[in-house]
Scaffold this motif. Structure first.
Motif, short mmCIF file in Angstrom:
data_model
loop_
_atom_site.label_atom_id
_atom_site.label_comp_id
_atom_site.label_asym_id
_atom_site.label_seq_id
_atom_site.Cartn_x
_atom_site.Cartn_y
_atom_site.Cartn_z
N VAL A 41 0.85 -1.19 0.00
CA VAL A 41 0.00 0.00 0.00
C VAL A 41 0.89 1.25 0.00
O VAL A 41 1.96 1.25 0.58
N GLY A 42 0.44 2.27 -0.70
CA GLY A 42 1.16 3.54 -0.68
C GLY A 42 2.27 3.68 -1.68
O GLY A 42 2.93 4.71 -1.73
N LEU A 44 2.95 4.80 -4.79
CA LEU A 44 2.24 5.60 -5.77
C LEU A 44 3.21 6.36 -6.64
O LEU A 44 4.29 6.76 -6.19
N HIS A 73 6.89 7.25 5.88
CA HIS A 73 6.68 7.45 4.46
C HIS A 73 7.84 8.19 3.82
O HIS A 73 8.59 8.91 4.48
N ALA A 93 -2.95 11.47 -1.75
CA ALA A 93 -3.34 10.12 -2.17
C ALA A 93 -2.75 9.06 -1.24
O ALA A 93 -3.40 8.06 -0.93
N LEU A 94 -1.53 9.30 -0.78
CA LEU A 94 -0.89 8.37 0.16
C LEU A 94 -1.68 8.30 1.47
O LEU A 94 -1.92 7.22 2.01
N GLU A 96 -4.84 8.92 1.93
CA GLU A 96 -6.10 8.20 1.67
C GLU A 96 -5.86 6.69 1.59
O GLU A 96 -6.60 5.91 2.19
N ALA A 97 -4.83 6.28 0.87
CA ALA A 97 -4.53 4.84 0.75
C ALA A 97 -4.16 4.24 2.10
O ALA A 97 -4.59 3.12 2.43
N ALA A 98 -3.40 4.98 2.89
CA ALA A 98 -3.00 4.48 4.22
C ALA A 98 -4.23 4.33 5.12
O ALA A 98 -4.38 3.30 5.80
N ASP A 100 -7.33 3.89 4.21
CA ASP A 100 -8.13 2.77 3.70
C ASP A 100 -7.55 1.43 4.13
O ASP A 100 -8.28 0.45 4.27
N ALA A 101 -6.24 1.39 4.36
CA ALA A 101 -5.56 0.16 4.78
C ALA A 101 -5.51 0.00 6.30
O ALA A 101 -4.90 -0.94 6.80
#
Length: 163
Positions: A41-42, A44, A73, A93-94, A96-98, A100-101
């Motif tokens: 994840v992350g 990107l 990160h 975006a990172l 948001e992805a983090a 979500d995970a």
């Protein structure tokens, strides 16, 4: 980010290293070492017309299960793309992805001289939680031989289990 992206990602990583204000690393790792050390994840990349402009990645801060929601990160923006909101788009975006995970804390160490990175992170909800004075010796570039400070920053998710 895939292995096929690595040549462009590595070139941007090298540009960051060349600034002397991105990392203590003197050279990028090879793809296998990079891939092994980063979470799925992350990872990107920001792309424009086939060219990678910047990238992000997450690294677990510990293998211990109690720290499963805490990561460090990295964000690197290519020299020609700096100042064009690429970093903001990538880090947003990172985040948001983090989230979500199920990641609740994103942290990083930034050289105090890296004012653009500090400003970006502040705008996106990161806060400085400490200064690590003379934490490591710079081994390359114009600052080789100097002990460097870093600022420890973090961002806590709204879904932070301690909230």
């Amino acid at each position: 980010m895939t292995a096929g992206d690595w040549p462009q990602v590595e070139a941007i990583y090298r540009e960051g290293i060349d600034t002397g204000h991105a990392t203590f690393e003197a050279a990028p790792p090879d793809w296998a070492d990079f891939d092994a050390g980063k979470l799925p994840v992350g990872r990107l990349v920001a792309v424009d017309d086939g060219a990678i402009l910047g990238w992000t990645a997450l690294t677990p801060i510990s293998a211990r299960p109690v720290y499963r929601g805490v990561v460090e990160h990295s964000v690197y923006v290519g020299e020609l793309a700096r100042g064009h909101s690429v970093g903001r788009l990538l880090v947003s975006a990172l985040i948001e992805a983090a989230e979500d995970a199920g990641i609740w804390t994103i942290q990083s160490s930034i050289f105090p001289e890296n004012l653009a990175s500090l400003a970006l992170h502040t705008r996106l909800g990161f806060r400085e939680i400490g200064r690590r004075e003379r934490i490591a010796l710079m081994t390359y570039g114009p600052l080789a031989g100097r002990w460097r400070d870093t600022l420890l920053i973090e961002r806590r998710s709204a879904s932070d289990p301690l909230s």
